[in-house]
Design a protein around this motif. Structure first.
Motif, PDB file in Angstrom:
ATOM      1  N   MET A   4       0.825  -1.209   0.000  1.00  0.00           N
ATOM      2  CA  MET A   4       0.000   0.000   0.000  1.00  0.00           C
ATOM      3  C   MET A   4       0.860   1.260   0.000  1.00  0.00           C
ATOM      4  O   MET A   4       0.447   2.292  -0.534  1.00  0.00           O
ATOM      5  N   ASN A   5       2.041   1.193   0.588  1.00  0.00           N
ATOM      6  CA  ASN A   5       2.956   2.336   0.535  1.00  0.00           C
ATOM      7  C   ASN A   5       3.453   2.571  -0.887  1.00  0.00           C
ATOM      8  O   ASN A   5       3.716   3.706  -1.288  1.00  0.00           O
ATOM      9  N   ILE A   6       3.588   1.495  -1.653  1.00  0.00           N
ATOM     10  CA  ILE A   6       3.946   1.627  -3.070  1.00  0.00           C
ATOM     11  C   ILE A   6       2.797   2.260  -3.836  1.00  0.00           C
ATOM     12  O   ILE A   6       2.988   3.175  -4.653  1.00  0.00           O
ATOM     13  N   LEU A   7       1.577   1.817  -3.567  1.00  0.00           N
ATOM     14  CA  LEU A   7       0.406   2.387  -4.237  1.00  0.00           C
ATOM     15  C   LEU A   7       0.247   3.869  -3.921  1.00  0.00           C
ATOM     16  O   LEU A   7      -0.102   4.667  -4.799  1.00  0.00           O
ATOM     17  N   SER A   8       0.522   4.251  -2.665  1.00  0.00           N
ATOM     18  CA  SER A   8       0.316   5.641  -2.247  1.00  0.00           C
ATOM     19  C   SER A   8       1.544   6.517  -2.463  1.00  0.00           C
ATOM     20  O   SER A   8       1.554   7.677  -2.064  1.00  0.00           O
ATOM     21  N   GLY A   9       2.587   5.982  -3.098  1.00  0.00           N
ATOM     22  CA  GLY A   9       3.737   6.790  -3.472  1.00  0.00           C
ATOM     23  C   GLY A   9       4.808   6.954  -2.415  1.00  0.00           C
ATOM     24  O   GLY A   9       5.804   7.644  -2.644  1.00  0.00           O
ATOM     25  N   SER A  10       4.642   6.324  -1.257  1.00  0.00           N
ATOM     26  CA  SER A  10       5.653   6.444  -0.200  1.00  0.00           C
ATOM     27  C   SER A  10       6.892   5.607  -0.488  1.00  0.00           C
ATOM     28  O   SER A  10       7.983   5.910  -0.001  1.00  0.00           O
ATOM     29  N   LEU A  11       6.728   4.546  -1.260  1.00  0.00           N
ATOM     30  CA  LEU A  11       7.839   3.687  -1.673  1.00  0.00           C
ATOM     31  C   LEU A  11       7.749   3.443  -3.173  1.00  0.00           C
ATOM     32  O   LEU A  11       6.674   3.552  -3.774  1.00  0.00           O
ATOM     33  N   GLN A  12       8.880   3.114  -3.767  1.00  0.00           N
ATOM     34  CA  GLN A  12       8.914   2.758  -5.180  1.00  0.00           C
ATOM     35  C   GLN A  12       9.182   1.262  -5.319  1.00  0.00           C
ATOM     36  O   GLN A  12      10.031   0.714  -4.601  1.00  0.00           O
ATOM     37  N   PRO A  13       8.485   0.584  -6.227  1.00  0.00           N
ATOM     38  CA  PRO A  13       8.703  -0.860  -6.383  1.00  0.00           C
ATOM     39  C   PRO A  13      10.049  -1.152  -7.034  1.00  0.00           C
ATOM     40  O   PRO A  13      10.555  -0.364  -7.835  1.00  0.00           O
TER      41      PRO A  13
END
Length: 502
Positions: A48-57
């Motif tokens: 969810m952090n990837i979806l919300s832009g807090s992390l990059q895959p």
């Protein structure tokens, strides 16, 4: 559910040598509530952090409405129509409710001046939608945690997002407030929004979810329709094993009265938002688990705080430990008397997140582990290692920062600290809030084992099946008063709820 809003394909994420996600896929349709399930550490928050832009895959692709997108940061996520309600509140306590709702996008009148009245008026609209009756101009720090959570939900609604991620949105709110939230979710679903709902409360997903996606150890396990599965099946998918015995409860021999409270009355200072208590009297024996049930704001936490010496100047009544009256003016007095208190808010008042596991364990025992001006590090390390092994804390070692642990392991560190004080009476305030079913089962077993060793344990829980399952006896609180008492075999959710309401 025909229009696909979101498609996350083969998402992987590594942190150094640790692979947090491995080829995870997830899709979401318009007008759908998708429950995202998994134990703490399963990778839900990372995804969810990837979806919300807090992390990059590290690998993988994200599609919105069929178009491939990159979400470089949370601001970009909001512009793409993605909002996330975090489990750990993202708030500015010193700002008002309205200012928090519109944080980063304050309204202005003609010119650069902030239009506080417009923000207040519009904030009230969103609060009214949730049936939250608080003044939008009030500082957020003056609200209780449940109300702060609802303000965060109002903020997400105000963004008019197409996709809303809700991470444990009911973990700090009452059952009545949760029902209000479910009504809002159903309405948002009817408006074509897509909602990803993360929770550890099994009963909620069958009330609100259309489908369930399960993760385990950073991998995708499967997706099922809520109407076509069961609680047991979801647990098997989550933990990879059968958990038919959810509440281990071995018979324990009850000893003498460990703690007796007589007519405890607490009068909060003027302007305080804490619940007053009136003439609370109860007993708990060695080897007994006493459960306390009640709605949020009933005074359960305040009762524990009074026993722990937090409100000595505003408290009246008698506290008797093993037949001897004691005076508890400070938490240090409580520890010396044999009372240990694991608070509800493990991240706010339970742990120092930027210190190590070991340092957190030693906090109440600094005198014991010190000699003059120096710490007895070898003695400390031995005890730390013993506690980590006994409670099965999953971490590389005792030097690991508490902030990097999952919720369940953070809770184990809190418990390890207080067990190191060798208490006679252990107070546990919402010990399983926000942790997964596997970690819950370990906490339940620990409580059971401690009771078998003769410890007196009092547990506050907002989950009625839990408080019934782990307790020998249950009392109910309502509006600062003790309103009922039940033996485990006689207790039902209906009886407890009726006793805990007026």
């Amino acid at each position: 559910m025909e229009k696909k809003l979101l498609d996350m394909k083969n998402i992987s994420k590594t942190f150094g040598n640790v692979q947090a996600l491995k080829g995870v896929s997830l899709d979401l349709y318009a007008g759908e509530v998708l429950a995202l399930m998994g134990e703490n550490g399963a990778g839900k928050s990372t995804l969810m952090n990837i979806l919300s832009g807090s992390l990059q895959p590290t690998e993988g692709e994200i599609y919105l409405n069929g178009e491939k997108v990159v979400v470089p940061d949370p601001i970009a996520a909001k512009k793409l129509g993605i909002a996330k309600i975090h489990q750990e509140l993202q708030i500015v306590p010193e700002l008002s409710v309205a200012e928090n709702i519109f944080l980063g996008r304050w309204k202005t009148s003609a010119g650069p001046a902030v239009d506080f009245k417009a923000m207040k008026d519009e904030a009230k609209v969103y609060l009214d939608m949730l049936d939250v009756h608080v003044d939008p101009s009030k500082k957020l720090k003056d609200l209780r945690i449940g109300e702060q959570q609802l303000v965060e939900i109002a903020k997400a609604i105000s963004l008019n997002s197409k996709i809303i991620v809700m991470d444990e949105p009911t973990s700090a709110i009452s059952e009545k407030e949760a029902e209000k939230l479910f009504t809002i979710i159903r309405r948002l679903r009817g408006e074509g929004k897509g909602i990803i709902y993360i929770t550890h409360r099994m009963e909620e997903i069958f009330k609100i979810a259309d489908r369930l996606t399960v993760m385990r150890d950073g991998q995708y396990i499967g997706t099922v329709k809520a109407a076509e599965t069961s609680k047991d099946e979801i647990i098997r998918m989550m933990v990879g094993r059968d958990m038919s015995e959810q509440y281990p409860k071995d018979p324990t021999e009850k000893g003498e009265v460990a703690l007796e409270v007589k007519n405890l009355t607490y009068t909060p200072p003027m302007g305080s938002f804490r619940r007053s208590l009136k003439n609370i009297s109860l007993k708990v024996r060695h080897g007994e688990v006493l459960g306390i049930a009640g709605l949020a704001g009933a005074g359960r936490s305040e009762f524990f705080e009074c026993l722990a010496g937090v409100h000595h100047g505003d408290t009246r009544g008698e506290i008797i430990i093993e037949g001897r009256p004691v005076t508890i003016k400070t938490p240090a007095d409580a520890i010396r008397a044999g009372i240990s208190f694991a608070t509800e808010d493990r991240k706010g008042s339970g742990l120092v997140l930027q210190r190590s596991i070991g340092e957190n364990m030693s906090l109440p025992l600094l005198k014991k582990f010190s000699s003059m001006f120096f710490m007895k590090h070898q003695e400390e390390k031995k005890v730390w290692q013993e506690q980590m092994e006994a409670l099965r804390v999953k971490a590389p070692g005792y030097k690991t920062l508490a902030s990097s642990l999952s919720g369940g392991n953070q809770q184990k560190v809190v418990l390890a600290r207080w067990l190191m004080t060798h208490p006679k009476i252990l107070l546990l305030d919402e010990p399983t809030r926000g942790i997964d079913v596997g970690a819950k089962a370990e906490i339940y077993q620990l409580i059971n084992n401690l009771a078998k060793q003769g410890m007196a344990i009092i547990v506050v829980s907002s989950e009625l099946p839990e408080v019934i399952g782990i307790s020998d006896r249950i009392v109910t609180f309502c509006e600062g008063e003790l309103t009922g008492e039940f033996m485990q075999e006689d207790a039902t959710q209906e009886k407890l709820l009726q006793s805990a309401t007026r």
